[in-house]
Design an enzyme around this catalytic site. Structure first.
Site, PDB file in Angstrom:
ATOM      1  N   PRO A 195       7.828  -3.307  33.290  1.00 10.66           N
ATOM      2  CA  PRO A 195       7.322  -2.969  31.547  1.00 10.66           C
ATOM      3  C   PRO A 195       8.227  -1.253  31.728  1.00 10.66           C
ATOM      4  O   PRO A 195       7.747  -0.969  33.003  1.00 10.66           O
ATOM      5  CB  PRO A 195       5.774  -2.758  32.165  1.00 10.66           C
ATOM      6  CG  PRO A 195       5.476  -3.355  33.032  1.00 10.66           C
ATOM      7  CD  PRO A 195       6.830  -3.849  34.028  1.00 10.66           C
ATOM      8  N   GLU A 196       8.370  -0.912  30.998  1.00  9.65           N
ATOM      9  CA  GLU A 196       8.554   0.512  29.870  1.00  9.65           C
ATOM     10  C   GLU A 196       7.837   0.786  29.520  1.00  9.65           C
ATOM     11  O   GLU A 196       7.178   0.097  29.219  1.00  9.65           O
ATOM     12  CB  GLU A 196      10.104   1.109  29.791  1.00  9.65           C
ATOM     13  CG  GLU A 196      11.030  -0.184  30.134  1.00  9.65           C
ATOM     14  CD  GLU A 196      12.891   0.286  29.890  1.00  9.65           C
ATOM     15  OE1 GLU A 196      12.906   1.445  29.007  1.00  9.65           O
ATOM     16  OE2 GLU A 196      13.365  -0.439  30.159  1.00  9.65           O
TER      17      GLU A 196
END
Length: 269
Positions: free
Chosen positions: A2-3
């Site tokens: 995840p960013e």
DNA sequence: ATGACAACCTGTGGGC
DNA sequence: TGCCCACAGGTTGTCA
């Protein structure tokens, strides 16, 4: 995995389900994450009530009336709300059992994520973090000022959390494409006006991705288990060899710092 | 201070 | 079909 948009999606997805809920039990099936999960996590957390759910960089900050649970999802982590009696799957490492029959379940095959318990909103991992990309204080002037004299490629510069947080590999590629900046250009040789464009494209791409519930490439799911829908809007990431959406040139792939970079050799200079 | 690189770990897909 | 290698959304720590 995840960013920032995926962490923000998780944050918003779980918040309504855990706010004002009390932790009844904690199950740690696997404590070997990026850092060991504190052996005392259960003792500290049982009886605690969630008061706020926030995000700083890619860290989730679950504030209780006793302290703060700080969670990082690493590369492959996800958090979901589900009925407590749902049988755990492989790599479902941690459950926080809530007082309404649901639990917050942490899944992370690669175990690069982490759980920390904070007495105060203070931790060495939070020191030295750059500004939030969506905050007003993050702008082109900031990047310009911080980049002078630096020879590092601008792609790696924008992925440096001391410069700005939350911009990972996908969105760094996308923002540079949108700004027309060549990813290998030395950070110190990008003009102020171009950094002003880049700051705006970073805000735009992250904001749009949050609106789409993040990017799901393989296994990212939000708090309710649904995927993000931004992948179909990616212009360059994962599209090496395919035509540029602007000029039809073949997109090129290079490696920078061990990470894949995709760009348009014609549009990006 | 800067930059290059290894390390942490598992799963998957491509090439042979 | 099966094996081996490279690579995957992140970050820290070490070394020159």
């Amino acid at each position: 995995m995840p960013e920032l948009p995926e962490v923000e999606t998780t944050c918003r997805g779980i918040a309504p389900h855990i706010l004002n809920r009390t932790v009844q039990d904690v199950h740690v099936r696997e404590a070997r994450l990026r850092w060991p999960v504190p052996a005392t996590l259960g003792h500290t957390l049982v009886g605690a009530r969630f008061k706020a759910v926030n995000r700083r960089a890619k860290y989730l900050l679950l504030e209780t009336d006793r302290g703060i649970l700080m969670i990082h999802l690493g590369m492959s982590g996800s958090l979901r709300i589900m009925p407590t009696d749902t049988p755990p799957l492989f790599h479902d490492h941690i459950d926080l059992v809530l007082d309404d029959g649901n639990c917050l379940r942490y899944h992370d095959p690669r175990r690069f994520g982490s759980f920390h318990w904070l007495e105060q909103l203070e931790h060495s991992l939070l020191d030295h973090l750059g500004p939030e990309p969506l905050a007003d204080i993050f702008d082109g002037a900031h990047m310009y000022q911080r980049s002078r004299g630096r020879r590092i490629p601008v792609k790696q510069f924008v992925m440096d959390g001391k410069i700005v947080v939350g911009v990972g590999n996908i969105y760094a590629n996308e923002a540079l494409f949108m700004a027309g900046i060549h990813p290998a250009r030395a950070a110190g040789r990008v003009a102020l006006a171009r950094y002003e464009v880049l700051a705006q494209t970073i805000k735009t791409v992250l904001g749009d991705a949050i609106q789409q519930g993040g990017t799901t490439l393989r296994d990212f799911v939000g708090g309710d288990g649904s995927p993000g829908y931004f992948a179909q809007q990616l212009s360059v990431y994962g599209r090496q060899g395919h035509p540029c959406k602007a000029c039809k040139s073949a997109l090129k792939e290079i490696r920078q710092g061990g990470r894949s970079t995709v760009f348009c050799p014609s549009c990006q200079r």
